[in-house]
Design an enzyme around this catalytic site. Structure first.
Site, mmCIF file in Angstrom:
data_model
loop_
_atom_site.group_PDB
_atom_site.id
_atom_site.type_symbol
_atom_site.label_atom_id
_atom_site.label_comp_id
_atom_site.label_asym_id
_atom_site.label_seq_id
_atom_site.Cartn_x
_atom_site.Cartn_y
_atom_site.Cartn_z
ATOM 1 C CB ILE A 2 -0.819 -0.038 1.334
ATOM 2 C CG1 ILE A 2 -1.610 -1.384 1.526
ATOM 3 C CG2 ILE A 2 -1.964 1.173 1.314
ATOM 4 C CD1 ILE A 2 -2.481 -1.938 0.504
ATOM 5 C CG HIS A 58 0.184 3.289 4.193
ATOM 6 N ND1 HIS A 58 -0.946 2.737 4.559
ATOM 7 C CD2 HIS A 58 1.326 2.550 4.532
ATOM 8 C CE1 HIS A 58 -0.590 1.460 5.013
ATOM 9 N NE2 HIS A 58 0.809 1.277 4.824
ATOM 10 C CB SER A 83 4.355 0.280 7.797
ATOM 11 O OG SER A 83 3.192 0.648 7.016
ATOM 12 C CB CYS A 113 -2.609 -18.469 -13.950
ATOM 13 S SG CYS A 113 -2.415 -20.041 -13.373
HETATM 14 C C1 LIG Z 1 3.967 -7.179 7.197
HETATM 15 C C2 LIG Z 1 4.528 -5.682 6.630
HETATM 16 C C3 LIG Z 1 3.750 -4.965 5.852
HETATM 17 C C4 LIG Z 1 3.979 -3.745 5.573
HETATM 18 N N1 LIG Z 1 3.271 -3.089 4.497
HETATM 19 C C5 LIG Z 1 3.385 -1.748 4.063
HETATM 20 C C6 LIG Z 1 2.718 -0.926 3.478
HETATM 21 O O1 LIG Z 1 1.515 -1.413 2.870
HETATM 22 N N2 LIG Z 1 2.942 0.287 2.904
HETATM 23 C C7 LIG Z 1 4.333 0.880 3.229
HETATM 24 O O2 LIG Z 1 4.449 1.796 3.113
HETATM 25 N N3 LIG Z 1 5.018 0.144 4.026
HETATM 26 C C8 LIG Z 1 4.766 -1.217 4.275
HETATM 27 N N4 LIG Z 1 5.840 -2.305 5.030
HETATM 28 C C9 LIG Z 1 6.960 -1.470 5.133
HETATM 29 C C10 LIG Z 1 7.910 -1.608 4.045
HETATM 30 O O3 LIG Z 1 7.826 -3.069 3.566
HETATM 31 C C11 LIG Z 1 9.276 -1.597 4.316
HETATM 32 O O4 LIG Z 1 9.417 -0.139 5.143
HETATM 33 C C12 LIG Z 1 10.427 -1.325 3.180
HETATM 34 O O5 LIG Z 1 10.326 -2.623 2.342
HETATM 35 C C13 LIG Z 1 11.774 -1.321 3.949
HETATM 36 O O6 LIG Z 1 12.622 -1.353 2.684
HETATM 37 P P1 LIG Z 1 13.960 -1.409 2.808
HETATM 38 O O7 LIG Z 1 14.640 -1.154 1.592
HETATM 39 O O8 LIG Z 1 14.499 -0.454 4.149
HETATM 40 O O9 LIG Z 1 14.029 -3.080 3.595
HETATM 41 P P2 LIG Z 1 14.685 -4.454 2.633
HETATM 42 O O10 LIG Z 1 13.522 -4.279 1.595
HETATM 43 O O11 LIG Z 1 14.470 -5.415 3.747
HETATM 44 O O12 LIG Z 1 15.850 -4.159 1.960
HETATM 45 C C14 LIG Z 1 17.084 -4.456 2.922
HETATM 46 C C15 LIG Z 1 18.220 -5.056 1.977
HETATM 47 O O13 LIG Z 1 19.384 -4.947 2.462
HETATM 48 C C16 LIG Z 1 19.970 -6.308 2.107
HETATM 49 N N5 LIG Z 1 20.949 -6.577 3.261
HETATM 50 C C17 LIG Z 1 20.730 -6.824 4.392
HETATM 51 N N6 LIG Z 1 21.845 -7.236 5.021
HETATM 52 C C18 LIG Z 1 22.879 -6.780 4.068
HETATM 53 C C19 LIG Z 1 24.279 -6.802 4.072
HETATM 54 N N7 LIG Z 1 24.997 -7.204 5.359
HETATM 55 N N8 LIG Z 1 24.965 -6.543 3.150
HETATM 56 C C20 LIG Z 1 24.458 -6.136 1.953
HETATM 57 N N9 LIG Z 1 22.928 -5.960 2.035
HETATM 58 C C21 LIG Z 1 22.554 -6.527 2.962
HETATM 59 C C22 LIG Z 1 18.749 -7.095 2.312
HETATM 60 O O14 LIG Z 1 19.165 -8.455 1.532
HETATM 61 C C23 LIG Z 1 17.777 -6.445 1.713
HETATM 62 O O15 LIG Z 1 17.583 -6.442 0.245
HETATM 63 C C24 LIG Z 1 5.189 -3.329 5.844
HETATM 64 C C25 LIG Z 1 6.216 -4.004 6.036
HETATM 65 C C26 LIG Z 1 5.914 -5.421 6.813
HETATM 66 C C27 LIG Z 1 6.814 -6.275 7.251
#
Ligand SMILES: Cc1cc2nc3c(=O)[nH]c(=O)nc-3n(C[C@H](O)[C@H](O)[C@H](O)COP(=O)(O)OP(=O)(O)OC[C@H]3O[C@@H](n4cnc5c(N)ncnc54)[C@H](O)[C@@H]3O)c2cc1C
Length: 483
Positions: free
Chosen positions: A47, A49, A337, A401
């Site tokens: 989403i 938001h 989120s 599908c």
């Molecule tokens: C159940 C749930 C529902 C959610 N729903 C929503 C929603 O509807 N709307 C919304 O806005 N947000 C939502 N969120 C939050 C949103 O999904 C996250 O805030 C967002 O995906 C975070 O992105 P990120 O890039 O910080 O983390 P990630 O997508 O986890 O990316 C971090 C990356 O770092 C890499 N990494 C880890 N350690 C290392 C390392 N040592 N060296 C190199 N790379 C590394 C990982 O492999 C990963 O690819 C939700 C989260 C959850 C869990």
């Protein structure tokens, strides 16, 4: 030496790379997994938001509203599936109605456009399948649904097309200060950079800990989901929330951008940050709460369960800051989120930190802010015929599908960030995303990957390292593969 190194290529790392790529900077992105967006970005509610939920004055409030607006623009420009379907927060009693009023006021303070409070009859008229117990709702027209992988992938692809280096299967194992920056160690080599952004999601505190002890901790929290068949799509036409509580935004029921229905999540603290399991208890909780909003949900139409881990932290806001002891090392951490909704604005914030330090930087004139992403089944008959005449592989349907053609799979395999796995293909062009969940097309996709990438079929993985699908000897290669 690189100018900037981005650790992690989820939606936050991708958005950061996308913004940095506009400037004449030498940028590397280091991702632990064998593909981008394979962490929390691939497992959430999807989403965008509207931004009425975060407390006014927080980074979450500011960046959610800005990120929501940016997401619309970016998705349109980069051909990412996105629709502003709007959202409703439901009230079931007087206390909930008071909460709606608070959310409305918060939304106004945060600058969320178009909020409306609907009474019972307005709700019934517009969403007839909601419970008769619903007393009113907060309507937010700017809330949207997106394909979260495509969103991150599109930004990462444009970054790569514009010169950013992406290194996959490069987990960071050490970070050491060196003259003029930091040395970041991975199995793919040591990368030195003047500035480092830590966008490693649920692992951000551990990665920060490779340099110094951070003053926050990630407290991982798992959410579980049902993904329902397209038969359930029309149960609701907007994102349906219940009133938020101390565990987050509660259980939602929402159409997905691909025509399914998503139901979840619960909120369960977990120790193991890799534990993406589903539990009977978690799913029961989701079912019970979801049917309070939409009593007619048919859970026999469930096609998949999954879960994602929230990067909750000991702070109650996003952690966007430069280390006071290690200048040039920035956290983009605690991105729970609305992190997906805020990601584009977080990337912009990160880029602004560099621009403040490197005041001479001017945007590149030749930055290419577009990509091509053909989705065959969305084309008109004339467009389909023209494409097939040009490349007959668009005339061969591989995933029945979702009506995904061989042409789309081959295009993905030769894209700026080519996948090497069956799930990587699924995330890029939806093959295997439908009712049979790849039961029919999985082996055909595996063959195409092997053919296009010159691999032995036994080498083609399902998803992450070690997820072999075939073992034993193949006739074509006569070789022994993984056992
Ligand atoms: C159940 C749930 C529902 C959610 N729903 C929503 C929603 O509807 N709307 C919304 O806005 N947000 C939502 N969120 C939050 C949103 O999904 C996250 O805030 C967002 O995906 C975070 O992105 P990120 O890039 O910080 O983390 P990630 O997508 O986890 O990316 C971090 C990356 O770092 C890499 N990494 C880890 N350690 C290392 C390392 N040592 N060296 C190199 N790379 C590394 C990982 O492999 C990963 O690819 C939700 C989260 C959850 C869990």
């Amino acid at each position: 030496m690189y100018d900037v190194i981005v650790l992690g290529c989820g939606v936050v790392g991708a958005a950061t790379a996308y913004q940095l790529a506009r400037y004449p900077l030498k940028v590397a992105v280091l991702e632990a997994q064998n593909d981008v967006a394979n962490g929390t970005t691939k497992a959430n509610s999807a989403i965008i938001h509207a931004g009425y939920d975060p407390e006014p004055g927080t980074l979450m409030a500011k960046l959610n509203v800005e990120g929501n607006r940016m997401a619309g623009e970016i998705c349109q420009k980069l051909q990412v599936p996105f629709a502003r379907v709007g959202s409703l927060v439901l009230a079931f009693d007087e206390a909930d109605l008071a909460t709606l009023r608070t959310l409305y006021d918060r939304g106004v303070a945060n600058g969320v456009p178009g909020l409306e409070l609907w009474d019972q009859s307005q709700v019934r008229q517009r969403e007839p399948n909601l419970s008769q117990e619903v007393k009113g709702a907060l309507y937010a027209p700017t809330a949207g649904i997106v394909d979260p992988w495509q969103y991150a992938l599109a930004m990462a692809e444009v970054a790569v097309t514009n010169g950013v280096e992406l290194h996959r299967s490069a987990p960071v194992t050490a970070i050491t200060p060196v003259e003029g920056g930091y040395a970041v160690t991975t199995p793919k080599g040591v990368f030195e950079g003047r500035y480092v952004f830590n966008a490693t999601g649920v692992f951000a505190d551990q990665v920060h800990g490779l340099l110094e002890t951070p003053d926050y901790r990630i407290t991982p929290n798992r959410g579980e989901y049902y993904l329902m068949d397209k038969s359930q799509h029309e149960q609701v036409s907007r994102v349906i929330f219940q009133c938020p509580n101390e565990n987050g935004k509660g259980v939602l029921v929402s159409p997905t951008i691909h025509g399914n229905l998503i139901v979840g999540p619960n909120a369960q603290p977990v120790e193991d940050r890799h534990d993406l399991g589903n539990t009977a208890q978690g799913l029961d909780f989701v079912r019970e709460h979801a049917t309070r909003s939409v009593p007619g949900l048919n859970f026999r139409e469930n096609i998949r369960n999954f879960s994602g881990i929230r990067a909750n932290s000991t702070r109650h806001d996003f952690i966007l800051e430069e280390s006071p002891n290690h200048p040039g090392f920035f956290d983009l951490a605690g991105i729970k989120s609305p992190g997906l909704a805020s990601a584009a604005a977080i990337g912009k914030w990160a880029c602004e930190q560099i621009l403040e330090k490197e005041t001479q930087l001017e945007p590149k004139q030749d930055f290419v802010d577009q990509r091509t992403h053909v989705v065959f089944h969305t084309l008109s008959r004339e467009e389909k015929n023209a494409l097939i005449a040009q490349d007959p592989r668009y005339g061969r349907v591989i995933c029945r599908c979702e009506t995904v053609t061989e042409g789309e799979i081959v295009a993905a395999l030769h894209s700026p960030i080519p996948p090497h796995t069956i799930n990587g293909v699924k995330r890029r062009c939806n093959a295997g995303m439908g009712r049979c969940q790849g039961g029919f097309c999985g082996p055909r996709v595996q063959d195409i990957i092997a053919r296009e990438l010159g691999l032995n079929p036994c080498e083609v993985l399902m998803d992450q390292e070690g997820t072999y699908v075939l073992t034993g000897e193949t006739k074509a290669q006569g070789g022994k593969a993984h056992v």
